[in-house]
Design an enzyme around this catalytic site. Structure first.
Site, PDB file in Angstrom:
ATOM      1  N   GLU A 168       2.948  -3.425   0.626  1.00  0.00           N
ATOM      2  CA  GLU A 168       3.206  -2.157   1.326  1.00  0.00           C
ATOM      3  C   GLU A 168       3.922  -2.357   2.670  1.00  0.00           C
ATOM      4  O   GLU A 168       3.407  -1.952   3.712  1.00  0.00           O
ATOM      5  CB  GLU A 168       1.896  -1.386   1.557  1.00  0.00           C
ATOM      6  CG  GLU A 168       1.158  -1.036   0.282  1.00  0.00           C
ATOM      7  CD  GLU A 168      -0.036  -0.096   0.499  1.00  0.00           C
ATOM      8  OE1 GLU A 168      -0.407   0.157   1.653  1.00  0.00           O
ATOM      9  OE2 GLU A 168      -0.583   0.390  -0.510  1.00  0.00           O
ATOM     10  N   GLU A 367      -2.295  -1.473  -7.233  1.00  0.00           N
ATOM     11  CA  GLU A 367      -3.433  -0.809  -6.572  1.00  0.00           C
ATOM     12  C   GLU A 367      -3.460   0.639  -7.023  1.00  0.00           C
ATOM     13  O   GLU A 367      -2.417   1.278  -7.162  1.00  0.00           O
ATOM     14  CB  GLU A 367      -3.306  -0.782  -5.040  1.00  0.00           C
ATOM     15  CG  GLU A 367      -3.587  -2.077  -4.339  1.00  0.00           C
ATOM     16  CD  GLU A 367      -3.435  -1.951  -2.815  1.00  0.00           C
ATOM     17  OE1 GLU A 367      -3.724  -0.868  -2.257  1.00  0.00           O
ATOM     18  OE2 GLU A 367      -3.019  -2.943  -2.188  1.00  0.00           O
TER      19      GLU A 367
END
Length: 462
Positions: A168, A367
């Site tokens: 991320e 995720e």
């Protein structure tokens, strides 16, 4: 029992974690300080219930137990990250042998239990010494990252074959340089753009190191939190708002990572507002060579936007939000604990976009998960009955299955997270794990979802 949703042979079932969020032992084993250790010392009030990163879930000491439990609940893969400041305490210089031995033990233990280690190099945890040099604002730090990556590939690349450079990468940009929720708490659009750009330069340098390393027969990728941008309506102003939100939050990393170049429209937008980062002539070729083999996709919630209601304050800091407003869709399904919308079809939409616009790159859900506060209230006979989490996973998996049926190249599903872990500023406020962790005793207890997942994994579907 008939399988309505059967997944492809060899599908990856598992979960994901990060070093700072589970290891603990922040001042043990020769680890250097990172920005989280430092920020907690200076502003503990900014962390939920003043809980810092020192002990977390103590994976540093409990890893054998934890890996045993992973095996028990059917994991065939598990993503972890290496703490840069544990491996190279000053960010550059000496490698810490205690860290080498710790990560070797973890990797060997996973492999001994038939769990493939997926290893990520950077998960928000910049070594403090390098942050003092400017962190990702400083181009020299990208060279330090390349050396760190080289060391990791050299030390562990004989056994680890799934590598990721960043998790991320937009988050340190948003949190550290735009919206003030991560250290160094700078609010400055131009510096944010520089940080984002240097992150991709660091990524490309690490990919270059990978291609020369002994890990090179494996795959190297990046993990991006892709958040589909949905417009309020089909009005051109709403469509444009959604397109620009997508440019800032998704394509700013997705395009260079997968296609090897930045979107023209993003560059023009930044140029027009005087926010372009400094670049070098040779960067074009470097970014082109940094294209990934595989993409990890983190998906939690959609982004819904509409055209601006009011003119932005042009005297304030430049913000992506100059171009759109967030839109609260009436009747949306919510996770009341985290304040996030639940929209399972978003997962399908992401996969279809990768198929159509990104060469159907091999990808997996790295995720996805649901954070819930005060979960202990759902315990019956000592087991948390997290049926809401089972429903959440199952409904997302149905859409992932649909995408695979339609030809998307999706290879796995990892839940965030294996056991309850420390979340950046929220500490242990919201619990996400298959296993609950008692913070006083560090005892691990399986939730109902863990038992459910072990059956799904064993049957490769449900």
């Amino acid at each position: 029992m008939s399988m309505e949703y059967k997944f492809p042979e060899g599908f990856w079932w598992g979960s994901a974690t990060s070093a700072t969020q589970i290891e603990g032992a922040a001042n043990e084993g020769g680890k250097g300080e990172n920005i989280w250790d430092h920020w907690f010392q200076t502003e503990p009030n900014r962390f939920f219930e003043n809980v810092g990163p020192e002990t977390t879930s103590d994976f540093y000491h409990w890893y054998k137990t934890d890996i045993q439990l992973m095996k028990e609940i059917g994991h065939n893969s598990f993503r972890m990250s290496i703490s840069w400041s544990r491996l190279i305490p000053g960010g550059r210089g000496e490698v810490n042998q205690e860290a080498v031995s710790f990560y070797n033990r973890v990797i060997d233990e996973l492999i001994a239990n038939d769990i493939e280690p997926f290893v990520n190099l950077f998960h928000f945890d910049m070594p403090l010494a390098l942050q003092k040099e400017g962190g990702w604002e400083n181009r020299e730090v990208t060279d330090a990252f390349e050396v760190y990556a080289q060391e990791a590939f050299r030390l562990f690349g004989d056994r680890v074959k799934k590598w990721f450079t960043f998790n991320e990468p937009i988050v340190p940009v948003e949190g550290g340089y735009l919206y003030d929720f991560h250290y160094p708490n700078v609010v400055d659009g131009k510096r944010a753009a520089q940080v984002a750009y240097h992150t991709m330069i660091a990524h490309a340098k690490a990919v270059r190191a990978f291609r020369k390393s002994q890990a090179k027969d494996g795959t190297v990728g990046i993990i991006l939190n892709l958040t589909p941008s949905y417009p309020r309506s089909q009005h051109p102003a709403d469509l444009k708002a959604a397109r620009i939100a997508d440019l800032f939050f998704n394509r700013s990393f997705l395009d260079p990572a997968v296609l090897g170049y930045y979107p023209q429209e993003l560059a023009e937008l930044l140029r027009e507002h005087g926010q372009l980062p400094e670049t070098k002539q040779s960067d074009k070729a470097l970014l082109e060579s940094g294209k990934v083999d595989m993409l990890g996709v983190n998906y939690y919630q959609p982004r819904r936007v509409k055209a601006k209601e009011h003119m932005p304050n042009l005297h304030g800091p430049f913000m992506p939000d100059w171009f759109f407003d967030n839109y609260e869709m009436p009747g949306r399904k919510m996770n009341p604990y985290r304040g996030w919308e639940i929209y399972e079809k978003g997962m399908y939409d992401i996969m279809m976009n990768l198929k159509k616009n990104y060469h159907n790159i091999p990808s997996f859900i790295s995720e996805n998960g649901m954070g819930v506060q005060d979960e202990a209230r759902f315990a019956v006979d000592g087991e948390i009955q997290d049926d809401y989490r089972i429903d959440f996973i199952q409904e997302h998996l149905k859409w992932l299955h649909q995408a695979i049926e339609e030809g998307c190249n999706a290879k796995g599903y990892h839940l965030w997270t294996f056991m309850d872990n420390w979340s950046w500023m929220n500490a242990y406020k919201n619990r996400y794990g298959f296993l609950s962790v008692d913070l006083d005793t560090q005892e691990r207890t399986m939730k109902k979802s863990a038992h459910w997942f072990s059956v799904v994994s064993k049957n490769n579907g449900f």
